[in-house]
Design an enzyme around this catalytic site. Structure first.
Site, PDB file in Angstrom:
ATOM      1  N   CYS A 121      38.005 -94.277 -31.969  1.00 16.25           N
ATOM      2  CA  CYS A 121      38.548 -94.762 -32.477  1.00 16.25           C
ATOM      3  C   CYS A 121      39.714 -93.436 -33.216  1.00 16.25           C
ATOM      4  CB  CYS A 121      38.210 -95.095 -34.107  1.00 16.25           C
ATOM      5  SG  CYS A 121      38.448 -95.780 -35.133  1.00 16.25           S
ATOM      6  N   CYS A 222      31.002 -99.073 -36.968  1.00 15.97           N
ATOM      7  CA  CYS A 222      31.071-100.193 -38.632  1.00 15.97           C
ATOM      8  C   CYS A 222      31.599-101.445 -38.385  1.00 15.97           C
ATOM      9  CB  CYS A 222      32.688 -99.247 -39.067  1.00 15.97           C
ATOM     10  SG  CYS A 222      33.739 -99.560 -38.022  1.00 15.97           S
TER      11      CYS A 222
END
Length: 408
Positions: A121, A222
Protein backbone atom coordinates in the site's frame (compact mmCIF):
# COMPACT_ATOMS: atom_id res chain seq x y z
CA UNK A 1 -6.19 24.56 23.89
CA UNK A 2 -6.31 25.32 20.18
CA UNK A 3 -3.83 24.05 17.60
CA UNK A 4 -2.49 27.61 17.28
CA UNK A 5 -1.24 27.64 20.89
CA UNK A 6 0.68 24.37 20.93
CA UNK A 7 4.46 24.11 21.22
CA UNK A 8 6.32 23.27 18.00
CA UNK A 9 6.76 19.54 17.26
CA UNK A 10 10.10 17.87 17.79
CA UNK A 11 10.58 17.20 14.09
CA UNK A 12 10.61 20.13 11.63
CA UNK A 13 10.06 20.02 7.89
CA UNK A 14 13.49 21.45 6.98
CA UNK A 15 12.39 23.96 4.35
CA UNK A 16 14.31 27.17 3.65
CA UNK A 17 11.18 29.22 3.03
CA UNK A 18 8.57 30.42 5.50
CA UNK A 19 5.81 27.99 6.59
CA UNK A 20 3.08 30.22 5.15
CA UNK A 21 4.80 29.93 1.77
CA UNK A 22 5.01 26.13 2.04
CA UNK A 23 2.12 23.90 1.03
CA UNK A 24 1.93 20.48 2.68
CA UNK A 25 -0.52 17.69 1.89
CA UNK A 26 -1.27 15.49 4.90
CA UNK A 27 -2.33 11.89 4.23
CA UNK A 28 -5.23 11.60 6.67
CA UNK A 29 -6.45 8.12 7.55
CA UNK A 30 -8.96 9.33 10.12
CA UNK A 31 -6.75 8.17 12.99
CA UNK A 32 -5.12 10.13 15.78
CA UNK A 33 -1.60 10.16 14.31
CA UNK A 34 -2.29 11.79 10.95
CA UNK A 35 -4.80 14.12 12.59
CA UNK A 36 -2.16 15.42 15.01
CA UNK A 37 0.27 15.87 12.11
CA UNK A 38 -2.28 18.12 10.39
CA UNK A 39 -2.82 20.05 13.62
CA UNK A 40 0.87 20.58 14.30
CA UNK A 41 1.59 21.80 10.79
CA UNK A 42 -1.41 24.11 10.88
CA UNK A 43 -0.15 25.50 14.20
CA UNK A 44 3.24 26.20 12.64
CA UNK A 45 1.63 28.21 9.89
CA UNK A 46 1.96 25.85 6.93
CA UNK A 47 -0.55 25.85 4.09
CA UNK A 48 -2.10 22.47 4.94
CA UNK A 49 -4.41 20.31 2.82
CA UNK A 50 -5.87 17.07 4.16
CA UNK A 51 -6.46 14.16 1.77
CA UNK A 52 -8.14 10.87 2.67
CA UNK A 53 -8.11 7.89 0.34
CA UNK A 54 -11.25 5.80 -0.15
CA UNK A 55 -9.52 2.45 -0.50
CA UNK A 56 -12.23 -0.18 -0.31
CA UNK A 57 -15.90 -0.81 0.39
CA UNK A 58 -16.12 -4.48 1.21
CA UNK A 59 -19.20 -4.85 3.34
CA UNK A 60 -18.27 -5.64 6.93
CA UNK A 61 -14.74 -4.36 6.43
CA UNK A 62 -16.03 -0.82 6.06
CA UNK A 63 -17.74 -0.86 9.42
CA UNK A 64 -15.14 -2.80 11.40
CA UNK A 65 -13.72 -0.92 14.35
CA UNK A 66 -10.02 -0.29 13.93
CA UNK A 67 -10.00 -0.47 10.15
CA UNK A 68 -8.21 2.18 8.12
CA UNK A 69 -9.63 4.49 5.46
CA UNK A 70 -13.14 3.03 5.76
CA UNK A 71 -16.44 4.93 6.04
CA UNK A 72 -16.17 6.08 9.66
CA UNK A 73 -12.52 7.01 9.18
CA UNK A 74 -13.39 9.32 6.31
CA UNK A 75 -16.01 11.04 8.48
CA UNK A 76 -13.49 11.39 11.31
CA UNK A 77 -10.89 12.92 9.00
CA UNK A 78 -13.48 15.38 7.72
CA UNK A 79 -14.42 16.41 11.27
CA UNK A 80 -10.76 16.89 12.20
CA UNK A 81 -10.18 19.14 9.19
CA UNK A 82 -13.24 21.19 10.10
CA UNK A 83 -11.90 21.60 13.64
CA UNK A 84 -8.49 22.67 12.36
CA UNK A 85 -9.89 24.91 9.63
CA UNK A 86 -8.12 23.23 6.72
CA UNK A 87 -9.47 21.92 3.39
CA UNK A 88 -10.25 18.20 3.17
CA UNK A 89 -10.55 16.06 0.06
CA UNK A 90 -11.51 12.41 -0.44
CA UNK A 91 -10.03 10.56 -3.41
CA UNK A 92 -11.48 7.29 -4.72
CA UNK A 93 -8.61 4.81 -5.00
CA UNK A 94 -10.66 1.62 -4.67
CA UNK A 95 -9.78 0.22 -8.10
CA UNK A 96 -6.10 1.00 -7.69
CA UNK A 97 -6.04 -0.47 -4.17
CA UNK A 98 -7.73 -3.67 -5.34
CA UNK A 99 -5.32 -4.10 -8.25
CA UNK A 100 -2.08 -3.30 -6.43
CA UNK A 101 -2.75 -4.45 -2.86
CA UNK A 102 -5.71 -6.80 -2.39
CA UNK A 103 -5.24 -9.01 -5.46
CA UNK A 104 -1.46 -9.45 -4.94
CA UNK A 105 -2.18 -10.23 -1.27
CA UNK A 106 -4.41 -13.14 -2.29
CA UNK A 107 -1.97 -14.32 -4.96
CA UNK A 108 0.85 -14.33 -2.42
CA UNK A 109 -1.11 -16.61 -0.10
CA UNK A 110 -1.85 -18.97 -2.98
CA UNK A 111 1.92 -19.16 -3.60
CA UNK A 112 2.49 -20.27 -0.01
CA UNK A 113 3.72 -16.88 1.21
CA UNK A 114 2.73 -14.69 4.15
CA UNK A 115 2.46 -11.22 2.59
CA UNK A 116 2.63 -7.74 4.14
CA UNK A 117 -0.01 -5.67 2.30
CA UNK A 118 0.85 -2.51 4.24
CA UNK A 119 4.20 -2.37 2.44
CA UNK A 120 2.47 -2.73 -0.93
CA UNK A 121 0.00 0.00 0.00
CA UNK A 122 2.82 2.39 0.85
CA UNK A 123 4.72 1.44 -2.32
CA UNK A 124 1.92 1.71 -4.84
CA UNK A 125 -0.77 3.94 -3.35
CA UNK A 126 0.29 6.25 -0.51
CA UNK A 127 3.86 6.97 -1.59
CA UNK A 128 3.28 6.73 -5.33
CA UNK A 129 -0.19 7.82 -6.43
CA UNK A 130 -0.97 10.10 -3.49
CA UNK A 131 2.50 11.62 -3.65
CA UNK A 132 1.99 12.38 -7.34
CA UNK A 133 -1.36 13.99 -6.52
CA UNK A 134 0.31 16.13 -3.85
CA UNK A 135 2.80 17.39 -6.42
CA UNK A 136 -0.02 18.16 -8.86
CA UNK A 137 -1.62 20.29 -6.13
CA UNK A 138 1.57 22.31 -5.85
CA UNK A 139 2.58 20.89 -2.48
CA UNK A 140 6.18 21.06 -1.31
CA UNK A 141 5.81 17.88 0.75
CA UNK A 142 3.54 14.99 1.66
CA UNK A 143 3.36 14.46 5.43
CA UNK A 144 2.11 11.29 7.13
CA UNK A 145 1.55 10.05 10.67
CA UNK A 146 4.11 7.25 10.49
CA UNK A 147 6.50 6.80 13.39
CA UNK A 148 9.83 7.15 11.64
CA UNK A 149 12.33 9.99 11.30
CA UNK A 150 13.82 11.61 8.22
CA UNK A 151 16.42 14.34 8.01
CA UNK A 152 19.03 15.67 5.59
CA UNK A 153 21.77 13.16 4.82
CA UNK A 154 25.13 14.94 5.37
CA UNK A 155 27.07 12.09 3.75
CA UNK A 156 25.18 12.38 0.47
CA UNK A 157 26.87 14.02 -2.50
CA UNK A 158 23.47 15.32 -3.63
CA UNK A 159 22.09 18.45 -1.90
CA UNK A 160 18.59 17.94 -0.53
CA UNK A 161 18.93 14.21 -0.10
CA UNK A 162 17.34 12.84 3.07
CA UNK A 163 17.72 9.60 4.98
CA UNK A 164 15.37 7.54 7.15
CA UNK A 165 15.97 6.76 10.83
CA UNK A 166 14.15 4.79 13.50
CA UNK A 167 11.78 6.90 15.67
CA UNK A 168 12.07 8.01 19.28
CA UNK A 169 9.23 5.66 20.30
CA UNK A 170 10.66 2.19 19.61
CA UNK A 171 7.34 0.54 20.49
CA UNK A 172 5.71 2.40 17.58
CA UNK A 173 8.57 1.96 15.12
CA UNK A 174 7.11 1.61 11.60
CA UNK A 175 10.41 1.56 9.71
CA UNK A 176 9.97 -2.17 8.97
CA UNK A 177 6.92 -1.35 6.86
CA UNK A 178 8.68 1.54 5.10
CA UNK A 179 11.84 -0.22 3.91
CA UNK A 180 10.63 -0.02 0.30
CA UNK A 181 10.35 3.79 0.29
CA UNK A 182 12.50 5.06 -2.56
CA UNK A 183 15.06 7.85 -2.32
CA UNK A 184 12.90 10.14 -4.46
CA UNK A 185 9.94 9.56 -2.15
CA UNK A 186 12.03 10.07 1.00
CA UNK A 187 13.19 13.47 -0.25
CA UNK A 188 9.56 14.61 -0.64
CA UNK A 189 8.01 12.96 2.43
CA UNK A 190 7.94 14.36 5.96
CA UNK A 191 7.21 12.49 9.21
CA UNK A 192 6.47 15.05 11.98
CA UNK A 193 5.79 12.38 14.64
CA UNK A 194 9.22 10.75 14.38
CA UNK A 195 10.46 12.45 17.52
CA UNK A 196 7.30 12.02 19.61
CA UNK A 197 6.14 9.17 21.86
CA UNK A 198 2.62 7.92 21.16
CA UNK A 199 1.39 9.14 24.55
CA UNK A 200 2.39 12.68 23.61
CA UNK A 201 0.56 12.37 20.30
CA UNK A 202 -2.65 11.50 22.12
CA UNK A 203 -2.12 14.34 24.60
CA UNK A 204 -1.75 16.79 21.73
CA UNK A 205 -4.92 15.45 20.11
CA UNK A 206 -6.85 16.13 23.31
CA UNK A 207 -5.42 19.64 23.60
CA UNK A 208 -6.45 20.32 20.02
CA UNK A 209 -9.98 19.12 20.79
CA UNK A 210 -9.89 16.50 18.05
CA UNK A 211 -12.70 13.95 17.90
CA UNK A 212 -10.18 11.14 17.36
CA UNK A 213 -8.13 11.78 20.53
CA UNK A 214 -9.24 8.51 22.15
CA UNK A 215 -9.81 6.53 18.96
CA UNK A 216 -8.29 3.04 18.91
CA UNK A 217 -5.26 2.45 16.71
CA UNK A 218 -5.90 0.96 13.28
CA UNK A 219 -5.25 -2.71 12.57
CA UNK A 220 -2.37 -3.81 10.33
CA UNK A 221 -4.56 -5.20 7.56
CA UNK A 222 -7.44 -2.84 7.00
CA UNK A 223 -9.44 -4.73 4.38
CA UNK A 224 -9.81 -8.08 6.19
CA UNK A 225 -13.10 -8.19 8.16
CA UNK A 226 -12.61 -9.53 11.71
CA UNK A 227 -9.12 -10.68 10.73
CA UNK A 228 -10.47 -13.58 8.64
CA UNK A 229 -7.86 -13.84 5.90
CA UNK A 230 -9.29 -17.08 4.58
CA UNK A 231 -12.63 -15.51 3.66
CA UNK A 232 -11.25 -12.86 1.33
CA UNK A 233 -8.59 -15.18 -0.12
CA UNK A 234 -11.14 -17.92 -0.85
CA UNK A 235 -13.39 -15.37 -2.52
CA UNK A 236 -10.62 -14.05 -4.77
CA UNK A 237 -8.61 -17.26 -5.24
CA UNK A 238 -10.76 -20.40 -4.77
CA UNK A 239 -7.78 -22.66 -5.56
CA UNK A 240 -6.19 -21.63 -2.28
CA UNK A 241 -8.85 -23.64 -0.44
CA UNK A 242 -8.13 -26.92 -2.22
CA UNK A 243 -7.37 -29.84 0.09
CA UNK A 244 -3.95 -31.43 0.38
CA UNK A 245 -1.67 -33.53 2.56
CA UNK A 246 0.11 -32.72 5.81
CA UNK A 247 3.53 -34.33 5.50
CA UNK A 248 6.38 -34.73 8.00
CA UNK A 249 9.90 -33.74 6.95
CA UNK A 250 10.81 -37.43 7.10
CA UNK A 251 8.21 -38.21 4.43
CA UNK A 252 5.37 -39.57 6.55
CA UNK A 253 1.87 -38.46 5.55
CA UNK A 254 0.23 -37.41 8.82
CA UNK A 255 -3.14 -36.16 7.65
CA UNK A 256 -4.93 -33.76 5.34
CA UNK A 257 -5.87 -30.09 5.31
CA UNK A 258 -8.48 -27.86 3.67
CA UNK A 259 -6.18 -25.35 1.97
CA UNK A 260 -2.69 -23.96 2.50
CA UNK A 261 -4.18 -20.52 3.07
CA UNK A 262 -4.99 -21.64 6.63
CA UNK A 263 -1.30 -22.06 7.50
CA UNK A 264 1.84 -19.99 7.92
CA UNK A 265 5.47 -20.88 8.58
CA UNK A 266 6.14 -21.42 12.28
CA UNK A 267 2.53 -22.24 13.13
CA UNK A 268 1.92 -24.88 15.81
CA UNK A 269 -1.68 -24.49 16.93
CA UNK A 270 -4.51 -25.53 14.68
CA UNK A 271 -2.52 -27.82 12.39
CA UNK A 272 -5.14 -30.52 12.86
CA UNK A 273 -2.98 -33.55 13.64
CA UNK A 274 -2.15 -35.36 16.89
CA UNK A 275 1.15 -37.24 16.90
CA UNK A 276 2.31 -36.97 20.49
CA UNK A 277 5.17 -34.65 19.51
CA UNK A 278 5.13 -30.87 19.05
CA UNK A 279 5.17 -30.14 15.32
CA UNK A 280 5.40 -26.84 13.47
CA UNK A 281 4.70 -25.77 9.91
CA UNK A 282 8.11 -25.75 8.24
CA UNK A 283 7.21 -25.17 4.59
CA UNK A 284 4.17 -24.63 2.37
CA UNK A 285 4.51 -26.51 -0.91
CA UNK A 286 2.02 -24.57 -3.02
CA UNK A 287 2.74 -26.56 -6.18
CA UNK A 288 1.56 -29.86 -4.67
CA UNK A 289 -0.64 -28.32 -1.94
CA UNK A 290 1.39 -29.96 0.84
CA UNK A 291 1.82 -28.55 4.33
CA UNK A 292 5.21 -29.78 5.54
CA UNK A 293 5.73 -30.02 9.29
CA UNK A 294 8.66 -30.83 11.56
CA UNK A 295 10.22 -30.22 14.98
CA UNK A 296 10.91 -26.73 16.27
CA UNK A 297 14.64 -26.93 15.52
CA UNK A 298 13.80 -27.33 11.82
CA UNK A 299 12.54 -23.74 11.82
CA UNK A 300 15.81 -22.08 12.75
CA UNK A 301 17.13 -19.91 9.94
CA UNK A 302 20.46 -18.13 9.56
CA UNK A 303 20.20 -17.04 5.92
CA UNK A 304 17.42 -15.34 3.97
CA UNK A 305 17.43 -14.59 0.24
CA UNK A 306 15.77 -11.34 -0.81
CA UNK A 307 13.88 -10.12 -3.86
CA UNK A 308 12.78 -6.62 -4.86
CA UNK A 309 15.57 -5.08 -2.81
CA UNK A 310 15.36 -1.35 -2.09
CA UNK A 311 18.83 -0.11 -1.15
CA UNK A 312 19.19 3.25 0.63
CA UNK A 313 22.91 3.26 1.43
CA UNK A 314 25.36 5.91 0.25
CA UNK A 315 27.25 3.46 -1.99
CA UNK A 316 25.66 1.26 -4.61
CA UNK A 317 24.40 -2.10 -3.37
CA UNK A 318 27.12 -3.93 -5.29
CA UNK A 319 29.84 -1.70 -3.86
CA UNK A 320 28.59 -2.07 -0.31
CA UNK A 321 27.70 -5.76 -0.15
CA UNK A 322 30.12 -7.61 -2.44
CA UNK A 323 33.21 -9.41 -1.14
CA UNK A 324 33.06 -9.73 2.65
CA UNK A 325 29.58 -8.23 2.67
CA UNK A 326 28.01 -5.26 4.44
CA UNK A 327 27.85 -5.48 8.24
CA UNK A 328 24.50 -4.17 9.48
CA UNK A 329 21.49 -5.03 11.61
CA UNK A 330 18.34 -6.71 10.34
CA UNK A 331 14.70 -7.10 11.31
CA UNK A 332 12.74 -10.04 9.91
CA UNK A 333 9.73 -9.25 12.11
CA UNK A 334 8.16 -5.89 12.82
CA UNK A 335 8.09 -6.52 16.57
CA UNK A 336 11.77 -7.45 16.96
CA UNK A 337 14.70 -5.12 17.52
CA UNK A 338 17.33 -5.09 14.74
CA UNK A 339 19.88 -7.89 15.25
CA UNK A 340 23.45 -8.28 13.88
CA UNK A 341 23.62 -9.41 10.26
CA UNK A 342 25.71 -9.27 7.09
CA UNK A 343 24.26 -8.37 3.69
CA UNK A 344 25.79 -10.13 0.67
CA UNK A 345 25.49 -9.80 -3.09
CA UNK A 346 27.01 -12.48 -5.32
CA UNK A 347 26.17 -14.79 -8.21
CA UNK A 348 23.56 -16.63 -6.11
CA UNK A 349 21.60 -13.46 -5.39
CA UNK A 350 21.13 -10.97 -2.57
CA UNK A 351 21.00 -12.54 0.87
CA UNK A 352 21.37 -11.72 4.56
CA UNK A 353 23.25 -13.87 7.05
CA UNK A 354 21.72 -13.56 10.51
CA UNK A 355 24.22 -13.83 13.35
CA UNK A 356 21.47 -15.01 15.69
CA UNK A 357 19.16 -17.60 14.14
CA UNK A 358 15.47 -16.78 13.75
CA UNK A 359 12.66 -19.33 13.83
CA UNK A 360 9.66 -19.39 11.53
CA UNK A 361 10.72 -16.95 8.83
CA UNK A 362 8.11 -16.96 6.07
CA UNK A 363 8.53 -16.05 2.40
CA UNK A 364 6.65 -12.87 1.52
CA UNK A 365 7.67 -11.18 4.76
CA UNK A 366 10.23 -8.38 4.83
CA UNK A 367 13.82 -8.04 5.94
CA UNK A 368 14.65 -4.44 6.86
CA UNK A 369 18.26 -3.30 7.26
CA UNK A 370 19.71 -0.79 9.74
CA UNK A 371 22.97 0.82 10.79
CA UNK A 372 22.57 -0.03 14.50
CA UNK A 373 20.18 -1.76 16.92
CA UNK A 374 18.90 1.27 18.83
CA UNK A 375 16.57 4.18 18.17
CA UNK A 376 17.69 6.72 15.60
CA UNK A 377 19.49 3.98 13.66
CA UNK A 378 19.58 4.72 9.95
CA UNK A 379 17.36 2.65 7.67
CA UNK A 380 19.30 1.11 4.78
CA UNK A 381 16.23 -0.32 3.04
CA UNK A 382 15.66 -4.04 2.67
CA UNK A 383 13.74 -6.54 0.60
CA UNK A 384 11.05 -9.19 0.58
CA UNK A 385 12.06 -12.66 1.74
CA UNK A 386 12.05 -15.01 -1.23
CA UNK A 387 13.31 -18.08 0.61
CA UNK A 388 15.33 -19.05 3.65
CA UNK A 389 17.89 -21.70 4.51
CA UNK A 390 17.29 -23.77 7.62
CA UNK A 391 19.80 -25.70 9.68
CA UNK A 392 21.62 -28.25 7.43
CA UNK A 393 19.79 -31.47 8.32
CA UNK A 394 16.34 -29.86 8.01
CA UNK A 395 17.35 -28.18 4.74
CA UNK A 396 18.53 -31.51 3.31
CA UNK A 397 15.33 -33.29 4.37
CA UNK A 398 13.17 -30.57 2.86
CA UNK A 399 15.02 -30.59 -0.47
CA UNK A 400 14.72 -34.38 -0.67
CA UNK A 401 11.00 -34.22 0.09
CA UNK A 402 10.35 -31.52 -2.50
CA UNK A 403 12.26 -33.51 -5.11
CA UNK A 404 10.23 -36.67 -4.51
CA UNK A 405 7.18 -37.43 -6.68
CA UNK A 406 3.78 -36.62 -5.22
CA UNK A 407 1.03 -39.22 -5.30
CA UNK A 408 -1.84 -38.32 -7.59
Amino acid sequence: MSAQNLAPPLNTLDFDKKPEETRVVVAMSGGVDSSVVAGLLKQQGYDVLGITLQLYDHGAAVHRAGSCCAGQDIDDARHVCETLGIPHYVLDYEKRFRETVINPFAESYVAGETPIPCVSCNQTVKFADLLATAKELGADALATGHYIRSRPNPSSEHPGRRALFRPADADRDQSYFLFATTQEQIDYLRFPLGGLPKAETRRLAEEMGLVVAKKADSQDICFVPQGKYSDIITKLKPNAALAGEIVHLDGRVLGSHEGILHFTIGQRRGIGIATGEPLYVVYLDARSRRVIVGPKEALETHRVYLRDVNWLGDETLAEAASGEGFACYAKVRSTRAPAPAVLHVDATGTYVDLTIGEAGIAPGQACALYSAPGDDARVFGGGFIERSEREPSAEASLKALLASPVAA
